[in-house]
Design a protein around this motif. Structure first.
Motif, PDB file in Angstrom:
ATOM      1  N   THR A 136       0.841  -1.192   0.000  1.00 17.46           N
ATOM      2  CA  THR A 136       0.000   0.000   0.000  1.00 17.46           C
ATOM      3  C   THR A 136       0.877   1.243   0.000  1.00 17.46           C
ATOM      4  OG1 THR A 136      -0.149   0.073   2.413  1.00 17.46           O
ATOM      5  CG2 THR A 136      -1.855  -1.161   1.242  1.00 17.46           C
ATOM      6  N   GLY A 137       0.315   2.329  -0.453  1.00 13.43           N
ATOM      7  CA  GLY A 137       1.029   3.593  -0.464  1.00 13.43           C
ATOM      8  C   GLY A 137       0.056   4.743  -0.436  1.00 13.43           C
ATOM      9  N   VAL A 138       0.589   5.948  -0.347  1.00 13.44           N
ATOM     10  CA  VAL A 138      -0.224   7.160  -0.290  1.00 13.44           C
ATOM     11  C   VAL A 138       0.219   8.090  -1.405  1.00 13.44           C
ATOM     12  CG1 VAL A 138      -0.864   9.175   1.095  1.00 13.44           C
ATOM     13  CG2 VAL A 138      -0.544   6.947   2.204  1.00 13.44           C
ATOM     14  N   GLU A 139      -0.724   8.487  -2.246  1.00 10.19           N
ATOM     15  CA  GLU A 139      -0.456   9.418  -3.341  1.00 10.19           C
ATOM     16  C   GLU A 139      -1.688  10.318  -3.527  1.00 10.19           C
ATOM     17  OE1 GLU A 139       2.067  10.046  -5.303  1.00 10.19           O
ATOM     18  OE2 GLU A 139       3.447   8.382  -4.877  1.00 10.19           O
ATOM     19  N   VAL A 140      -1.489  11.609  -3.528  1.00 10.43           N
ATOM     20  CA  VAL A 140      -2.607  12.537  -3.678  1.00 10.43           C
ATOM     21  C   VAL A 140      -3.358  12.290  -4.983  1.00 10.43           C
ATOM     22  CG1 VAL A 140      -3.239  14.962  -3.954  1.00 10.43           C
ATOM     23  CG2 VAL A 140      -1.557  14.303  -2.230  1.00 10.43           C
ATOM     24  N   LYS A 141      -2.650  11.904  -6.045  1.00  9.43           N
ATOM     25  CA  LYS A 141      -3.299  11.775  -7.352  1.00  9.43           C
ATOM     26  C   LYS A 141      -4.269  10.600  -7.435  1.00  9.43           C
ATOM     27  CE  LYS A 141       0.789   9.485  -9.333  1.00  9.43           C
ATOM     28  NZ  LYS A 141       1.825   9.613 -10.375  1.00  9.43           N
ATOM     29  N   VAL A 142      -4.283   9.680  -6.456  1.00  7.00           N
ATOM     30  CA  VAL A 142      -5.262   8.595  -6.508  1.00  7.00           C
ATOM     31  C   VAL A 142      -6.545   8.948  -5.755  1.00  7.00           C
ATOM     32  CG1 VAL A 142      -3.392   6.913  -6.644  1.00  7.00           C
ATOM     33  CG2 VAL A 142      -4.520   7.290  -4.446  1.00  7.00           C
ATOM     34  N   LEU A 143      -6.563  10.070  -5.056  1.00  2.00           N
ATOM     35  CA  LEU A 143      -7.789  10.488  -4.365  1.00  2.00           C
ATOM     36  C   LEU A 143      -8.814  10.928  -5.396  1.00  2.00           C
ATOM     37  CD1 LEU A 143      -9.182  11.283  -1.611  1.00  2.00           C
ATOM     38  CD2 LEU A 143      -8.341  13.603  -2.081  1.00  2.00           C
ATOM     39  N   PRO A 144      -9.991  10.287  -5.445  1.00  2.00           N
ATOM     40  CA  PRO A 144     -11.016  10.735  -6.398  1.00  2.00           C
ATOM     41  C   PRO A 144     -11.315  12.221  -6.230  1.00  2.00           C
ATOM     42  CG  PRO A 144     -11.617   8.609  -5.496  1.00  2.00           C
ATOM     43  CD  PRO A 144     -10.410   9.069  -4.717  1.00  2.00           C
ATOM     44  N   CYS A 145     -11.431  12.926  -7.340  1.00  2.00           N
ATOM     45  CA  CYS A 145     -11.714  14.362  -7.249  1.00  2.00           C
ATOM     46  C   CYS A 145     -13.164  14.605  -6.877  1.00  2.00           C
ATOM     47  CB  CYS A 145     -11.351  15.059  -8.552  1.00  2.00           C
ATOM     48  SG  CYS A 145     -12.204  14.427 -10.001  1.00  2.00           S
ATOM     49  N   SER A 146     -14.043  13.650  -7.200  1.00  2.00           N
ATOM     50  CA  SER A 146     -15.462  13.757  -6.853  1.00  2.00           C
ATOM     51  C   SER A 146     -15.978  12.394  -6.407  1.00  2.00           C
ATOM     52  CB  SER A 146     -16.297  14.231  -8.043  1.00  2.00           C
ATOM     53  OG  SER A 146     -15.936  15.519  -8.456  1.00  2.00           O
ATOM     54  N   VAL A 147     -16.891  12.423  -5.452  1.00  2.00           N
ATOM     55  CA  VAL A 147     -17.584  11.215  -5.000  1.00  2.00           C
ATOM     56  C   VAL A 147     -19.079  11.469  -5.085  1.00  2.00           C
ATOM     57  CG1 VAL A 147     -17.914   9.543  -3.148  1.00  2.00           C
ATOM     58  CG2 VAL A 147     -15.709  10.696  -3.382  1.00  2.00           C
ATOM     59  N   VAL A 148     -19.800  10.557  -5.718  1.00  2.00           N
ATOM     60  CA  VAL A 148     -21.256  10.664  -5.804  1.00  2.00           C
ATOM     61  C   VAL A 148     -21.871   9.523  -4.998  1.00  2.00           C
ATOM     62  CG1 VAL A 148     -23.268  10.564  -7.320  1.00  2.00           C
ATOM     63  CG2 VAL A 148     -21.205  11.786  -8.065  1.00  2.00           C
ATOM     64  N   TYR A 149     -22.567   9.883  -3.932  1.00  2.00           N
ATOM     65  CA  TYR A 149     -23.242   8.898  -3.092  1.00  2.00           C
ATOM     66  C   TYR A 149     -24.730   8.873  -3.442  1.00  2.00           C
ATOM     67  CZ  TYR A 149     -19.162   8.708   0.058  1.00  2.00           C
ATOM     68  OH  TYR A 149     -17.912   8.533   0.590  1.00  2.00           O
TER      69      TYR A 149
END
Length: 308
Positions: A136-149
């Motif tokens: 596992t790792g941490v990268e800002v670019k993998v954070l979804p820019c939008s989430v629709v619930y």
């Protein structure tokens, strides 16, 4: 009081009954015109309405638990061939995880549409498995820019899976109470996450069609995930990632089983966290002490209380 808290930039849209329109708007606002839509065969019926109104150039359904490296590589190659400029993921943690694997090397933005309570959509944590080893790792670019619930998308989620997924979210809250980067804001978010999960998850367990229960649980799962993303992974998640990758165990169920054991181990040494957790459940444990209560391995079976 001395701490540093960093919040991640992300749009969150609660759109009950209108995920397709909400996703189309998020894609348009990004200026994207070529969508790679990731959804497993099982989730295809939920993804179909989104595909009809979004400019989809590729539908990709090879979703595998724990995201094996070879699966990620095929997905990246497919994204490149299609010329996609955005990834839309419709599904649970494995689907979101695959979208993150694509974003990790391509830099494509992600619009995530969760269909479980996994919470991966709200973190910048990625995971890949090679053989029996999960990294596992941490990268800002993998954070979804939008989430629709959209709570209506979770109505068909089997009760046992919903409970296990919700307990995974609860594990995010618990780990956030004593993670390596924990701060008071993380603990406040995690405490509210526990309250929302305690309110919503029993209603989901007794009847998956309860939209109010699903929405409360989604809300709690989101708070759990953003607290976890900030506080960092504690003992619970490190154990589960090792076990899951080594033995190919189902993610949510593994977290559900391990949770009470980590709680029993840590709580005697973290009295403030114990109080916060108990208050989240509105439990007398706040004065009696959670560590002195009987803690049984969590399961995905229904209990008289609604979930165990």
């Amino acid at each position: 009081m001395r701490f540093v808290h960093e919040s991640r930039a992300q749009r969150v849209v609660f759109a009950p009954g209108s995920a397709p329109d909400a996703v189309a708007k998020e894609v348009a606002d990004l200026g994207a015109r070529r969508v790679m839509l990731i959804a497993s065969e099982r989730e295809s019926v939920l993804a179909d309405p989104i595909a009809t109104i979004c400019p989809v150039v590729l539908r990709h359904d090879e979703v595998v638990m724990h995201v094996p490296v070879e699966v990620a590589e095929r997905s990246r190659a497919a994204a490149s061939r299609s010329g996609a400029d955005v990834v839309v993921s419709v599904g649970g943690g494995s689907t979101t995880g695959l979208a993150k694997a694509v974003a990790l090397t391509t830099g494509l933005p992600i619009v995530a549409v969760p269909t479980t309570f996994a919470g991966s959509e709200a973190t910048d944590v990625w995971g890949l498995t090679r053989g029996e080893t999960k990294t596992t790792g941490v990268e800002v670019k993998v954070l979804p820019c939008s989430v629709v619930y959209d709570a209506t998308l979770l109505r068909s989620l089997p009760s046992e899976m919903a409970v296990a997924s919700g307990l995974n979210a609860l594990a995010h809250c618990i780990d956030s109470m004593w993670g390596p980067r924990v701060d008071p804001i993380d603990q406040a978010l995690a405490g509210e996450g526990i309250r929302a999960l305690a309110a919503g998850l029993p209603r989901v367990a007794h009847g998956g069609a309860s939209l109010e229960g699903i929405e409360q649980t989604l809300y709690g799962a989101y708070l759990a995930a953003i607290a976890f993303a900030s506080a960092g992974s504690g003992m619970h998640h490190k154990i589960c990632h090792v076990l899951g990758g080594m033995f190919d165990l189902p993610h949510a169920q593994t977290h559900a089983v391990v949770l009470p054991h980590v709680l029993a181990f840590n709580v005697p040494h973290a009295p403030d966290a114990e109080q916060r957790i108990a208050r989240g459940f509105a439990s007398d444990g706040a004065t009696e002490g959670l560590a002195h209560q009987e803690l049984r391995p969590a399961t995905t079976r229904r209990s008289d209380a609604g979930w165990a």
